[in-house]
Design an enzyme around this catalytic site. Structure first.
Site, mmCIF file in Angstrom:
data_model
loop_
_atom_site.group_PDB
_atom_site.id
_atom_site.type_symbol
_atom_site.label_atom_id
_atom_site.label_comp_id
_atom_site.label_asym_id
_atom_site.label_seq_id
_atom_site.Cartn_x
_atom_site.Cartn_y
_atom_site.Cartn_z
ATOM 1 C CG ASP A 157 -1.661 0.829 0.626
ATOM 2 O OD1 ASP A 157 -2.180 1.755 0.157
ATOM 3 O OD2 ASP A 157 -3.385 0.769 1.501
ATOM 4 C CG ASP A 185 -9.087 2.665 -0.538
ATOM 5 O OD1 ASP A 185 -8.989 1.284 -0.388
ATOM 6 O OD2 ASP A 185 -8.130 3.358 0.149
HETATM 7 C C1 GLA Z 1 -5.605 1.811 2.418
HETATM 8 C C2 GLA Z 1 -5.716 1.092 1.404
HETATM 9 C C3 GLA Z 1 -7.098 0.130 2.270
HETATM 10 C C4 GLA Z 1 -6.787 -0.410 3.621
HETATM 11 C C5 GLA Z 1 -6.339 0.515 4.163
HETATM 12 C C6 GLA Z 1 -5.481 0.017 5.202
HETATM 13 O O1 GLA Z 1 -6.336 2.708 1.998
HETATM 14 O O2 GLA Z 1 -6.545 1.142 0.493
HETATM 15 O O3 GLA Z 1 -7.225 -1.273 1.539
HETATM 16 O O4 GLA Z 1 -5.669 -1.287 3.128
HETATM 17 O O5 GLA Z 1 -5.027 1.750 3.486
HETATM 18 O O6 GLA Z 1 -4.323 1.473 6.225
#
Ligand code: GLA
Length: 740
Positions: free
Chosen positions: A480, A550
């Site tokens: 990420d 997301d």
């Molecule tokens: C980001 C990612 C999510 C999740 C969060 C965790 O927002 O896109 O899918 O993994 O971080 O903190």
């Protein structure tokens, strides 16, 4: 071998390069002045032909003529790698301040070489070669003593031209590069449309089509990521082009940092498309003997509309960009802990979720954020990549081993490029961040970007990741990256090189990724940046899939997946069935619609807590089974956009052998007394019969193609029959047709 590169000889009037395969040709010539003039990119043209068209020379009022060449006005000449300041006032491909302090150069043809296959790009991701030929053209300016080597690759099986440029300082004085595009494509004067993908967090990749304006239109990023505001991709097409017909050109950038794609319609109506690193806030010092290599830019051409263009991208990405070890391999179905537990994760919860994962028939459990030292919310601990000793007293590797003993795969979340000021790493190394002296760093999600241009940072991150991956218990990593750059500078670089920081960061990131994925070839990597904030062909060279957005709620995801599909195949997209009401937008969507929208991504899973799972257990089990049974088809199949409107979306996926056809019909808002709809399928065998699964009906491929298939009807007064969609908003239907 069908890829060919011809050079038509040394007669000064006809030095034409022709790169072609069975469907496309890319043509340019060396003008008598030694400049590279673009001639054609599009349908194949026999190299032996006499070309009926070339740049014309004539006197125009109020325009300059190139040096001593009478009537040679570069503002009206299509070129391969144009410069500013010698009679062309459009955006140049390259802009260099030379040792004399001015920015005037003339890069003239010096020589060329045709090589088998495709050279790699030092330190940068690039598409793989294989069944390809490359042309290297050397240009030189003898006053500035700078040469440029342009590289073009043409493939046997893909209607793609890959391009890059290398700038070499042959002189004794420093030069400063302020603009170095990877490609320039000068299209002939005509009226075109352009399509680009725009958005923001949780609403990435929204398609936007418009007429190419007179003037300049630029999509770009200066945030240190390719970004979710614009994806580094543009399609330019005839104004009458549709999804299924018309001439379409596409360009996409194999790079994950600051980019700019400019489309400029100049005074003579020709259209210049330049693709490369964003020149804004960019500068590169080129000392004597040094060279600078641009990232790769890809150009495609399709005579068959936007879907035709997408098929070229999809095949190319699957075969030449995505890591080979997972190419064509079914992705494991999974349960992800994020929307199930957020930061409240520990060994017991992981094992409980593992049991749920197993009983649902899913194949992998992914532990998302919250597993490392002190990480109880998003204010702390990024950088401290050690298992949290309270939540995981025996270490995350031991939990992974226990999960694997249950017959599951195990996945883990990392955000390696970031640090929270509240972390041991930051306390120990406050200078390891992207930042500038004497200024407070702006935060994003309470975090600061680490300076990956530094070798010590790269080494630390490699050691931390490698130590856990070397346990052999990690099958998947979600990589990420949740903020963009600000106060951009490096504490490891001298003052005159501060503006090199973002590109040096990318080089460092690519070096780290290369090292990790090479050492751990069996780990499946998923690229994520708050969803699609860095969904590009650079990252996808190392990672097989991307967390598309997301926005996990399916109606919010429809435009995102639809837009992404212009460039990306389902094989690189990940989805999961989210809880209801959605944590993102509060929408209440049936399990059926959540599962059926997610169906069209190759990596499919769920992010639900124990209670959510128990509530819908049988339904979830059904979809876990469907996902598993169809996993091969989605990763290898061909995806087509059939319909996209404000209220209806239709997607089609044909299995790789065409024997199974999946058609997803998504109906957003219900209404009374709606018209009947039918949908014409694409790419079917018109001589075959297709059996509609779950019924005793079979239809001819010709009828499905030309008459269309009746879509189920939305009606609140409906009887409970198959011809109808579920009552209310956000309905969907997945048709499965088998060729008999
Ligand atoms: C980001 C990612 C999510 C999740 C969060 C965790 O927002 O896109 O899918 O993994 O971080 O903190």
């Amino acid at each position: 071998m069908t890829a060919q590169i011809h050079y038509s000889g040394d007669s000064s009037d006809a030095r034409v390069f022709s790169l072609s395969n069975t469907s496309i040709s890319y043509l340019f010539r060396v003008s008598p002045e030694g400049l590279l003039e673009h001639m054609h990119f599009g349908e194949r043209i026999e190299p032996s032909t006499t070309y009926p068209s070339r740049a014309r020379r004539l006197h125009r009022g109020c325009v300059l003529e190139f040096q001593d060449s009478k009537y040679y006005n570069l503002s009206d000449v299509p070129q391969e790698y144009p410069v500013f300041g010698t009679s062309d006032n459009r955006l140049p491909a390259v802009h260099i301040i030379n040792g004399d302090g001015n920015s005037t150069q003339v890069f003239r043809y010096q020589g060329h070489e045709i090589v088998n296959d495709k050279p790699g790009l030092a330190g940068l991701p690039s598409a793989r070669g294989g069944q390809s030929l490359s042309l290297l053209v050397r240009l030189y300016d003898e006053i500035a003593e700078i040469s440029i080597e342009l590289c073009y690759t043409v493939y046997d099986q893909h209607d793609v031209i890959a391009r890059s440029a290398k700038i070499i300082n042959q002189g004794a004085r420093r030069a400063t590069i302020s603009r170095a595009m990877s490609s320039c494509l000068d299209l002939p004067a005509a009226d075109y449309d352009l399509l680009h993908l725009k958005g923001s967090w949780a609403r990435e990749m929204n398609q936007d089509r418009m007429a190419v304006p007179k003037g300049r239109f630029t999509i770009e990023s200066s945030t240190g990521t390719s970004g979710n505001v614009h994806n580094p991709f543009v399609a330019i097409m005839d104004q009458n082009a549709t999804e299924q017909s018309g001439r379409v050109f596409g360009t996409a950038f194999v790079y994950s940092g600051n980019f700019a794609i400019s489309v400029e319609q100049g005074e003579f109506d020709s259209v210049r498309v330049t693709t490369g690193i964003n020149p804004f806030n960019f500068q590169w010092q080129l000392d004597p003997g040094e060279s600078f290599t641009t990232p790769e830019s890809l150009q495609v051409f399709s005579p068959s509309g936007l879907n035709g263009m997408s098929q070229i991208w999809h095949q190319f990405i699957k075969h030449k960009v995505s890591p080979e070890q997972f190419q064509g391999r079914a992705r494991p179905t999974y349960l992800n802990s994020w929307e199930a537990a957020y930061f409240d994760i520990n060994e017991d919860r992981v094992l409980e979720l593992a049991d749920r994962t197993k009983s649902l028939g899913l194949e992998m459990l992914v532990v998302d954020d919250g597993w490392f030292e002190g990480r109880n919310d998003d204010t702390t601990s990024l950088g401290d990549w050690y298992s949290d000793s309270r939540k995981f007293p025996n270490g995350i590797e031991s939990v992974a081993a226990k999960v694997k003993q249950k017959g599951l795969k195990f996945g883990l979340w990392y955000e390696p490029e970031m640090v929270n000021p509240n972390s041991q790493l930051y306390r120990d190394h406050p200078d390891w961040i992207i930042g500038v002296p004497k200024r407070v760093s702006s935060k994003g999600r309470n975090q600061i970007t680490l300076d990956l241009s530094r070798h010590d940072v790269q080494d630390y991150l490699f050691e931390r990741l490698d130590s856990v991956l070397s346990s052999g218990h990690i099958d998947y990593v979600k990589w990420d990256m949740n903020r963009t750059m600000s106060e951009i500078g490096s504490f490891a670089l001298p003052t005159d090189r501060q503006l090199e920081t973002p590109h040096r960061y990318m080089l460092g990131l690519y070096k780290l990724l290369d090292k990790i994925v090479t050492k751990h070839p069996n780990v499946l990597f998923e690229n994520c940046a708050s969803g699609g904030n860095r969904m590009d062909l650079g990252m996808l060279r190392y990672m097989s899939q991307t967390w598309t957005s997301d926005m996990s709620e399916p109606i919010g995801r429809l435009p995102i997946v639809n837009g992404a599909s212009y460039l990306f195949p389902p094989s690189i997209m990940a989805s999961y069935i989210c809880p209801v009401p959605s944590h993102l937008n509060g929408r209440q969507v049936s399990l059926k619609s959540r599962a059926e929208v997610g169906f069209f991504c190759a990596a499919r899973g769920m992010s639900l807590n124990a209670e959510d799972v128990d509530k819908d257990f049988d339904g979830l089990k059904h979809y876990a089974q469907l996902y598993k049974e169809t996993a091969d088809d989605v990763v290898n199949g061909q995806f087509f956009r059939v319909k996209y409107s404000d209220n209806e979306v239709v997607w089609q996926l044909n299995s790789s052998d065409g024997s199974t056809v999946y058609l997803g019909y998504f109906h957003i808002l219900s209404a009374a007394n709606l018209p009947f709809r039918k949908v014409r399928l694409v790419n079917l065998d018109t001589n075959a019969q297709y059996q509609l699964q779950g019924s005793d009906l079979a239809f001819g491929g010709d009828a499905l193609t030309h008459m269309g298939l009746d879509m189920p009807y939305v009606c609140a007064m409906q009887p409970d029959e198959d011809d109808y969609l579920a009552k209310g908003d956000f309905s969907s239907r997945l048709f499965v047709l088998k060729r008999t």
